[in-house]
Scaffold this active site. Structure first.
Site, mmCIF file in Angstrom:
data_model
loop_
_atom_site.group_PDB
_atom_site.id
_atom_site.type_symbol
_atom_site.label_atom_id
_atom_site.label_comp_id
_atom_site.label_asym_id
_atom_site.label_seq_id
_atom_site.Cartn_x
_atom_site.Cartn_y
_atom_site.Cartn_z
ATOM 1 C CD GLN A 17 -2.922 -1.146 2.326
ATOM 2 O OE1 GLN A 17 -2.632 -1.744 3.346
ATOM 3 N NE2 GLN A 17 -4.055 -0.471 2.206
ATOM 4 N NE ARG A 74 0.080 -4.941 11.820
ATOM 5 C CZ ARG A 74 -1.034 -5.128 11.100
ATOM 6 N NH1 ARG A 74 -1.998 -4.226 11.129
ATOM 7 N NH2 ARG A 74 -1.201 -6.194 10.382
ATOM 8 C CG HIS A 120 -0.854 -6.280 5.280
ATOM 9 N ND1 HIS A 120 -1.009 -5.602 6.480
ATOM 10 C CD2 HIS A 120 -1.955 -5.987 4.557
ATOM 11 C CE1 HIS A 120 -2.157 -4.927 6.464
ATOM 12 N NE2 HIS A 120 -2.749 -5.144 5.299
ATOM 13 C CG ASN A 166 -3.382 -7.515 7.987
ATOM 14 O OD1 ASN A 166 -3.564 -7.016 9.098
ATOM 15 N ND2 ASN A 166 -4.119 -7.210 6.931
ATOM 16 C CD GLU A 167 -7.696 -7.103 7.924
ATOM 17 O OE1 GLU A 167 -8.001 -7.114 6.722
ATOM 18 O OE2 GLU A 167 -7.979 -6.151 8.676
ATOM 19 C CG ASN A 301 -6.279 -5.544 11.776
ATOM 20 O OD1 ASN A 301 -5.499 -5.324 12.706
ATOM 21 N ND2 ASN A 301 -5.876 -5.979 10.605
ATOM 22 C CE1 TYR A 303 -9.594 0.400 9.512
ATOM 23 C CE2 TYR A 303 -9.488 -1.986 9.596
ATOM 24 C CZ TYR A 303 -8.873 -0.765 9.404
ATOM 25 O OH TYR A 303 -7.537 -0.714 9.117
ATOM 26 C CD GLU A 371 -4.976 -3.018 9.561
ATOM 27 O OE1 GLU A 371 -6.092 -2.784 9.032
ATOM 28 O OE2 GLU A 371 -4.133 -3.749 9.031
ATOM 29 C CD1 TRP A 421 -5.926 2.040 7.398
ATOM 30 C CD2 TRP A 421 -4.213 0.671 7.866
ATOM 31 N NE1 TRP A 421 -5.374 1.639 6.211
ATOM 32 C CE2 TRP A 421 -4.317 0.808 6.469
ATOM 33 C CE3 TRP A 421 -3.187 -0.132 8.395
ATOM 34 C CZ2 TRP A 421 -3.449 0.163 5.590
ATOM 35 C CZ3 TRP A 421 -2.334 -0.772 7.526
ATOM 36 C CH2 TRP A 421 -2.473 -0.618 6.133
ATOM 37 C CD GLU A 428 -8.547 0.685 1.963
ATOM 38 O OE1 GLU A 428 -7.466 0.874 2.549
ATOM 39 O OE2 GLU A 428 -9.354 -0.174 2.333
ATOM 40 C CD1 TRP A 429 -6.197 -2.958 1.052
ATOM 41 C CD2 TRP A 429 -4.692 -3.975 -0.252
ATOM 42 N NE1 TRP A 429 -5.107 -3.289 1.832
ATOM 43 C CE2 TRP A 429 -4.174 -3.912 1.060
ATOM 44 C CE3 TRP A 429 -3.905 -4.579 -1.250
ATOM 45 C CZ2 TRP A 429 -2.925 -4.417 1.407
ATOM 46 C CZ3 TRP A 429 -2.649 -5.084 -0.903
ATOM 47 C CH2 TRP A 429 -2.181 -5.002 0.406
HETATM 48 C C1 PNW Z 1 -7.847 -3.824 6.357
HETATM 49 N N1 PNW Z 1 -14.119 -4.965 5.096
HETATM 50 O O1 PNW Z 1 -8.627 -4.445 5.375
HETATM 51 C C2 PNW Z 1 -6.417 -4.019 5.901
HETATM 52 O O2 PNW Z 1 -5.625 -4.725 6.822
HETATM 53 C C3 PNW Z 1 -5.730 -2.776 5.443
HETATM 54 O O3 PNW Z 1 -4.662 -3.097 4.599
HETATM 55 C C4 PNW Z 1 -6.739 -1.849 4.820
HETATM 56 O O4 PNW Z 1 -6.171 -0.752 4.200
HETATM 57 C C5 PNW Z 1 -7.675 -1.427 5.940
HETATM 58 O O5 PNW Z 1 -8.289 -2.548 6.548
HETATM 59 C C6 PNW Z 1 -8.769 -0.476 5.521
HETATM 60 O O6 PNW Z 1 -9.669 -1.094 4.648
HETATM 61 C C7 PNW Z 1 -9.997 -4.528 5.384
HETATM 62 O O7 PNW Z 1 -14.680 -4.800 3.979
HETATM 63 C C8 PNW Z 1 -10.649 -4.343 4.175
HETATM 64 O O8 PNW Z 1 -14.803 -5.225 6.111
HETATM 65 C C9 PNW Z 1 -11.995 -4.494 4.092
HETATM 66 C C10 PNW Z 1 -12.729 -4.819 5.217
HETATM 67 C C11 PNW Z 1 -12.090 -5.015 6.429
HETATM 68 C C12 PNW Z 1 -10.734 -4.855 6.503
#
Ligand code: PNW
Length: 489
Positions: A17, A74, A120, A166-167, A301, A303, A371, A421, A428-429
């Site tokens: 990223q 990190r 990652h 990671n995840e 992580n 969100y 995160e 984060w 952002e992928w």
């Molecule tokens: C994480 N969802 O990914 C990643 O670890 C990071 O690299 C990324 O930039 C960050 O969260 C923000 O998106 C996710 O759709 C991507 O629930 C998508 C989801 C959750 C985590």
């Protein structure tokens, strides 16, 4: 809303990223390079070729880190910079080793603790081409073990905090079920195979660390899982309550139960997925039993949160949610939280607090938040001047840090650290560069970095929160209208 004085905090990033320089320093391609260059684009026309050019600008970036007061940072290692083709019999790239040596040394010079994620998402393309990458259980666990050993042996004299993966949920589901992430497969069998490969690869890395490195290096190792907290859509319906639990088991328990409890996958997963969920052999269970108590911490992580509603009909073959419908509003029409700049994320701090208790009750491990962060509403269309005035992000951080304080002090959960984060806006992928999660604004034309207000907020709030009950760590601000222990002073 204070935190333990030894609470660790900082920022998180990931190699693909931010680094750019994809064809420099002997780096081999990863599945994300390939995915980002597919036609038509699956990443909104964007790719990580240059990204934030962190590869060349890391010193400047660590200047930012220091100015933000971070104690920890990190970052992840690009596997294909260390072993361009990825495999255990492939050459090691000394230029890649040197790059990460320089990163680690510059962090240490600044008194910042490096937290290293081994993987990652940027799997070497060479391994995907050679044998299908994560789809080949026998091969990938040996190659990951070898890669981990190289990292421990070359960096472990200075790195004391390791995150294996990671995840894994996102790797398996987005990479092999929905196809939204690299390598873009769409299948209802592959994600479950990939999940098992990830679990055993993690376990092998932990085992190697224990047998060959821990005694001399004295570090700690863990894994970062992701997951939302789920509330029942109808709080008076037991079937929705069960749906919420089941959803979290499909998210967190899939990996957490084998890794932290050396148990089979959650029963609800077995019941729904049957033989598509690969069994662990006796030897594999033995590895899980050997390693479960060697995993020093649980990385979360977090969100957002959602509501889960049960479904009457049997689970669809493609379902990976636990046969629930996910919603952002409940039966009464109450939103789970304030909308952010991305559809899947609403600010849900009360659920963050509840999630800690759920995780701690199940696994009983020290927790690090590896995160947490958000894009502000409309930030993708903002000018730099608008973006740096990021009040939504400040409110998000403040409320989520309050939730941590409450979980520690009132609920007795052992939470030891927090990584926001992210250090700066980055790739952002599949959403490309439009979605901005940074506390620093990145101008992708000039690559200039500009701190947002949230960077200063985090610096100040941690000063206050870590000052202790008596506020003895005087910082010149405690008498300046800032809150100490919930009262304005
Ligand atoms: C994480 N969802 O990914 C990643 O670890 C990071 O690299 C990324 O930039 C960050 O969260 C923000 O998106 C996710 O759709 C991507 O629930 C998508 C989801 C959750 C985590």
């Amino acid at each position: 809303m204070s935190l333990p004085t030894d609470f660790e905090w900082g920022f998180a990033t990931a190699a693909y990223q931010i680094e750019g320089a994809v064809a420099e320093g002997g780096r081999g391609p990863s599945i994300w390079d390939t995915f980002c260059h597919l036609e038509p684009s699956k990443t909104k026309g964007d790719n990580g070729d240059v990204a934030c050019d962190h590869y060349h600008r890391y010193k400047e970036d660590f200047g930012l880190l220091s100015s933000y007061g971070a104690k920890a940072y990190r970052f992840s290692i690009a596997w294909s910079r260390i072993i361009p083709l990825g495999g255990r019999n492939d050459p090691v790239n000394e230029e890649g080793i040197e790059f990460y040596n320089n990163l680690i040394d510059s962090l240490l010079e600044r008194g910042i603790t490096p937290w290293v994620t081994l993987h990652h998402w940027d799997l070497p393309q060479g391994l995907h081409d050679r044998y299908g990458g994560w789809l080949n259980l026998e091969e990938i666990q040996l190659d990951f073990e070898h890669f981990a050993r190289i990292c421990f042996s070359r960096f472990g004299d200075r790195v004391r905090r390791w995150i294996t993966l990671n995840e894994p949920f996102i790797i398996a589901i987005y990479g092999y079920a929905t196809g939204g992430n690299a390598p873009g497969h769409v299948s209802n069998t592959e994600p479950w195979t990939v999940g098992k490969s990830l679990i055993l690869s993690h376990a092998r890395a932990v085992s190697v660390y224990e047998r060959e490195f821990r005694a001399t290096q004295k570090g700690q190792i863990g894994i970062s899982l992701n997951g939302d907290f789920y509330e029942p859509w109808d709080e008076n319906d037991d079937r929705d309550k069960a749906a919420a639990q089941r959803r979290m088991e499909f998210h967190v328990g899939w990996f957490g139960d084998p890794i932290y409890l050396a148990q089979d996958y959650p029963k609800a997963m077995r019941a729904q997925l049957g033989s598509r969920l690969p069994e662990f052999t006796d030897a594999e269970f033995a590895l899980l039993r050997e390693t479960k108590d060697l995993v020093d911490f649980y990385g979360q992580n977090y969100y957002t949160a959602q509501y889960a509603r049960h479904r009457e009909e049997p689970a669809h073959l493609n379902d990976y949610l636990g046969n629930v419908t996910e919603t952002q509003t409940n039966k009464q029409g109450v939103s789970i939280g304030a909308e952010s700049g991305i559809h899947w994320l609403r600010s849900s701090p009360p659920q963050f607090r509840k999630f800690f208790s759920w995780i701690y009750a199940r696994y009983g491990r020290a927790i690090y938040v590896t995160e947490n962060g958000c894009p502000c509403p409309g930030e993708d269309k903002m000018t730099k001047e608008e973006s740096v005035n990021d009040q939504y992000r400040i409110d998000y951080f403040e409320a989520h840090l309050d939730a941590i304080s409450q979980a520690v002090k009132e609920d007795g959960v052992d939470i030891k650290g927090y990584f926001a984060w992210s250090l700066f806006d980055n790739m952002e992928w599949s959403d490309g560069y439009g979605v901005r999660f940074g506390v620093t604004y990145t101008d992708y034309e000039t690559l200039e970095r500009t701190p947002k207000r949230s960077a200063t907020f985090l610096k100040e709030t941690f000063k206050t929160r870590l000052a202790g009950v008596n506020g003895h760590e005087t910082n010149g601000h405690a008498t300046n209208g800032h809150k100490v222990n919930g009262t304005k002073v």
